[in-house]
Motif scaffolding. Structure first.
Motif, PDB file in Angstrom:
ATOM      1  N   LEU A 113      61.579 -30.785  21.208  1.00 55.10           N
ATOM      2  CA  LEU A 113      62.240 -32.078  21.029  1.00 55.10           C
ATOM      3  C   LEU A 113      63.348 -32.286  22.054  1.00 55.10           C
ATOM      4  CD1 LEU A 113      62.432 -32.118  17.129  1.00 55.10           C
ATOM      5  CD2 LEU A 113      61.124 -33.702  18.547  1.00 55.10           C
ATOM      6  N   ALA A 114      64.041 -31.212  22.403  1.00 47.35           N
ATOM      7  CA  ALA A 114      65.115 -31.321  23.394  1.00 47.35           C
ATOM      8  C   ALA A 114      64.563 -31.802  24.728  1.00 47.35           C
ATOM      9  CB  ALA A 114      65.821 -29.979  23.563  1.00 47.35           C
ATOM     10  N   GLY A 115      63.397 -31.319  25.079  1.00 42.61           N
ATOM     11  CA  GLY A 115      62.780 -31.740  26.336  1.00 42.61           C
ATOM     12  C   GLY A 115      62.442 -33.218  26.364  1.00 42.61           C
ATOM     13  N   HIS A 116      62.167 -33.790  25.199  1.00 42.03           N
ATOM     14  CA  HIS A 116      61.810 -35.204  25.129  1.00 42.03           C
ATOM     15  C   HIS A 116      62.990 -36.126  25.439  1.00 42.03           C
ATOM     16  CE1 HIS A 116      58.278 -34.068  22.240  1.00 42.03           C
ATOM     17  NE2 HIS A 116      58.044 -33.752  23.487  1.00 42.03           N
ATOM     18  N   VAL A 117      64.206 -35.599  25.325  1.00 39.76           N
ATOM     19  CA  VAL A 117      65.392 -36.416  25.622  1.00 39.76           C
ATOM     20  C   VAL A 117      66.161 -35.852  26.822  1.00 39.76           C
ATOM     21  CG1 VAL A 117      65.613 -37.249  23.249  1.00 39.76           C
ATOM     22  CG2 VAL A 117      66.812 -35.161  23.928  1.00 39.76           C
ATOM     23  N   ASP A 118      65.476 -35.029  27.592  1.00 39.03           N
ATOM     24  CA  ASP A 118      66.079 -34.433  28.795  1.00 39.03           C
ATOM     25  C   ASP A 118      67.339 -33.630  28.492  1.00 39.03           C
ATOM     26  OD1 ASP A 118      64.124 -35.500  30.526  1.00 39.03           O
ATOM     27  OD2 ASP A 118      65.171 -37.423  30.576  1.00 39.03           O
ATOM     28  N   MET A 119      67.304 -32.892  27.391  1.00 44.32           N
ATOM     29  CA  MET A 119      68.427 -32.020  27.065  1.00 44.32           C
ATOM     30  C   MET A 119      68.038 -30.588  27.381  1.00 44.32           C
ATOM     31  SD  MET A 119      70.592 -31.530  23.544  1.00 44.32           S
ATOM     32  CE  MET A 119      69.476 -30.338  22.851  1.00 44.32           C
ATOM     33  N   ASP A 120      68.879 -29.897  28.122  1.00 39.50           N
ATOM     34  CA  ASP A 120      68.609 -28.536  28.567  1.00 39.50           C
ATOM     35  C   ASP A 120      69.640 -27.604  27.946  1.00 39.50           C
ATOM     36  OD1 ASP A 120      68.090 -26.166  29.882  1.00 39.50           O
ATOM     37  OD2 ASP A 120      67.932 -27.078  31.870  1.00 39.50           O
ATOM     38  N   PHE A 121      69.172 -26.613  27.183  1.00 40.72           N
ATOM     39  CA  PHE A 121      70.103 -25.682  26.554  1.00 40.72           C
ATOM     40  C   PHE A 121      70.862 -24.851  27.586  1.00 40.72           C
ATOM     41  CE2 PHE A 121      67.737 -26.746  22.761  1.00 40.72           C
ATOM     42  CZ  PHE A 121      68.706 -26.685  21.772  1.00 40.72           C
ATOM     43  N   ASN A 122      70.362 -24.781  28.807  1.00 39.74           N
ATOM     44  CA  ASN A 122      71.081 -24.058  29.853  1.00 39.74           C
ATOM     45  C   ASN A 122      72.344 -24.793  30.298  1.00 39.74           C
ATOM     46  OD1 ASN A 122      69.291 -21.819  30.138  1.00 39.74           O
ATOM     47  ND2 ASN A 122      67.846 -23.156  31.211  1.00 39.74           N
ATOM     48  N   ASP A 123      72.520 -26.021  29.846  1.00 38.63           N
ATOM     49  CA  ASP A 123      73.733 -26.778  30.187  1.00 38.63           C
ATOM     50  C   ASP A 123      74.929 -26.372  29.339  1.00 38.63           C
ATOM     51  OD1 ASP A 123      72.363 -28.195  32.116  1.00 38.63           O
ATOM     52  OD2 ASP A 123      71.925 -29.898  30.814  1.00 38.63           O
ATOM     53  N   PHE A 124      74.684 -25.572  28.291  1.00 42.05           N
ATOM     54  CA  PHE A 124      75.768 -25.128  27.425  1.00 42.05           C
ATOM     55  C   PHE A 124      76.300 -23.776  27.905  1.00 42.05           C
ATOM     56  CE2 PHE A 124      72.946 -27.748  24.759  1.00 42.05           C
ATOM     57  CZ  PHE A 124      73.851 -28.714  24.351  1.00 42.05           C
ATOM     58  N   TYR A 125      77.495 -23.430  27.451  1.00 40.91           N
ATOM     59  CA  TYR A 125      78.013 -22.098  27.740  1.00 40.91           C
ATOM     60  C   TYR A 125      77.006 -21.056  27.253  1.00 40.91           C
ATOM     61  CZ  TYR A 125      82.700 -23.757  28.969  1.00 40.91           C
ATOM     62  OH  TYR A 125      83.752 -24.359  29.594  1.00 40.91           O
ATOM     63  N   ASP A 126      76.857 -19.967  28.006  1.00 47.14           N
ATOM     64  CA  ASP A 126      75.842 -18.968  27.677  1.00 47.14           C
ATOM     65  C   ASP A 126      76.030 -18.390  26.287  1.00 47.14           C
ATOM     66  OD1 ASP A 126      74.564 -19.268  30.086  1.00 47.14           O
ATOM     67  OD2 ASP A 126      75.552 -17.549  31.048  1.00 47.14           O
ATOM     68  N   ASN A 127      77.292 -18.089  25.914  1.00 46.57           N
ATOM     69  CA  ASN A 127      77.507 -17.492  24.592  1.00 46.57           C
ATOM     70  C   ASN A 127      77.194 -18.488  23.477  1.00 46.57           C
ATOM     71  OD1 ASN A 127      79.755 -19.034  25.303  1.00 46.57           O
ATOM     72  ND2 ASN A 127      81.240 -17.675  24.325  1.00 46.57           N
ATOM     73  N   LEU A 128      77.432 -19.764  23.735  1.00 45.09           N
ATOM     74  CA  LEU A 128      77.079 -20.798  22.762  1.00 45.09           C
ATOM     75  C   LEU A 128      75.559 -20.958  22.659  1.00 45.09           C
ATOM     76  CD1 LEU A 128      79.567 -23.773  23.211  1.00 45.09           C
ATOM     77  CD2 LEU A 128      79.004 -22.619  21.082  1.00 45.09           C
TER      78      LEU A 128
END
Length: 419
Positions: A113-128
């Motif tokens: 689902l994140a990919g469908h809205v162009d959201m990348d988990f790599n954009d968050f702090y690594d520990n988060l």
């Protein structure tokens, strides 16, 4: 009397049924209607309401209803409502609680689902990012981190000659230097509390956690969702508890009833708690500064948590509704600058490094510790474990158990909890 009792129960049932009834899936003007549960209180709620209002005004296809739930039984209500297929479309969860919700099958995996809205988990702090992952899938999106930090009354610190030319506390970042900073404050201000913090409770637990991991402590549990082993380093746990306990008496009075009121009234030199205090003290026009808890030992580490957004499972959800939920979640995660006004640190380095954030008072001073927050382990026992650890630390700080006795009790209680 029997009839009155039956009537009362019937009324209670109808009230409960009404409270749990489903919101219409669309608004009168045809927008997708979403329910969003939050647990915020104090100043936090107002900032989140602003974000929701801005989202609703930013487009005409989705409308989000923000619904405040009581903090004390929030997770009980959330679990019950989702199990009955009457839960919210989006909900706030603390990062530490996400593994429990995942294990109960109550959350939707968000990778695709994140990919469908162009959201990348790599954009968050690594520990988060790592804290959001449970058994290989992301089940939550972080919107902040909120570390344990130090607040200092700048009027009192200036009176005690403990501020540098930039108005920041003069603290030697060693175990002895940190304690000496507060001893100087007590000597200069004998009628003021050195550190406003309770003898027991969550803030002492946060302080101990920070100290334990700065000393090189190992994770509390092994990496296993449902069958972890206790990997706590007992020797370091004892040493950390002894260090925290050494502040009680001369610097911290025993059994302080209300640290926040003591600090806000100007009767305390300092206070240690989470970053949510920043917005409170600003609104109270209190003379203060907010700084990271310093690195006193070998490892740069801090205690902290994260507010996240989850998508509870719903049988009737369509692809369009799932997409709408994810678009809202992404919008909130992108609104870190607004959310930072409450005191929290945005979950994305890009926002933290931006000029508007760096111009915010206080936040830019303590945001540097965000990458070093040690989040709780991904296990279903975290909530119970936190209670076990807090209770044992309460006994140590109150002097009812030695640090060694208290940590032995902690390990025993943790073993009972996970078996």
């Amino acid at each position: 009397m029997v009839k009155k009792a039956m009537l009362f129960l019937l009324c209670l049932f109808l009230i409960t049924l009404a409270a749990c009834s489903k919101t219409s899936q669309t608004t009168s003007d045809g927008r997708i209607n979403l329910d969003y549960w939050v647990l915020f209180g104090g100043g936090d709620l107002g900032y989140m309401q602003d974000i929701v209002s801005e989202f609703n005004e930013s487009q005409d296809e989705i409308y989000v209803n923000i619904i405040l739930q009581d903090f004390d039984d929030y997770y009980t209500k959330l679990v019950t409502s989702v199990a009955a297929n009457r839960g919210p479309d989006v909900a706030v969860s603390h990062a530490a609680t996400v593994p429990e919700l995942v294990n109960q099958g109550l959350t939707t995996p968000l990778n695709d689902l994140a990919g469908h809205v162009d959201m990348d988990f790599n954009d968050f702090y690594d520990n988060l990012k790592d804290a959001m992952e449970v058994e290989g899938e992301y089940h939550a999106v972080p919107i902040d981190s909120h570390p344990f930090i130090l607040y200092v009354n700048t009027d009192l610190a200036e009176e005690a000659d403990l501020l540098d030319e930039n108005g920041q506390p003069i603290i030697e970042e060693t175990p002895e230097g940190f304690k000496d900073f507060f001893m100087k404050a007590r000597q200069a201000l004998p009628d003021k509390t050195g550190i406003a913090i309770t003898t027991g409770g969550l803030d002492v637990y946060r302080w101990w956690w920070t100290t334990y991991f700065q000393m090189g402590g190992t994770p509390i549990f092994s990496d296993d969702l449902t069958d972890p082993e206790i990997t706590l380093d007992q020797d370091i746990a004892v040493e950390a508890a002894e260090y925290v306990h050494s502040f009680f008496g001369d610097i911290i009075p025993m059994h302080l009833s209300d640290p926040y009121e003591t600090f806000q009234s100007g009767n305390a030199f300092s206070l240690m708690t989470g970053v949510w205090g920043t917005g409170i003290w600003e609104n109270a026009d209190l003379p203060f500064t907010a700084v990271p808890y310093p690195q006193l030992f070998d490892v740069e580490a801090a205690q902290g948590g994260s507010h996240t957004l989850i998508m509870p499972i719903k049988e009737e959800s369509t692809d369009a509704r799932q997409q709408a939920k994810m678009e809202f979640i992404k919008y909130v995660s992108d609104s870190g600058l607004k959310w930072a006004e409450a005191g929290h640190i945005p979950s994305k380095p890009e926002i933290v490094e931006s000029e508007p954030f760096q111009e915010l008072p206080y936040r830019s001073d303590y945001s540097s510790i965000s990458p070093y927050i040690v989040f709780t382990d991904s296990t279903i026992y975290q909530s119970a474990a936190e209670t076990d650890m807090t209770r044992s630390l309460d006994e140590i700080m109150a002097g009812r158990l030695t640090a060694e006795e208290g940590i032995k009790k902690m390990v025993h209680d943790l073993e009972v909890t996970i078996r």
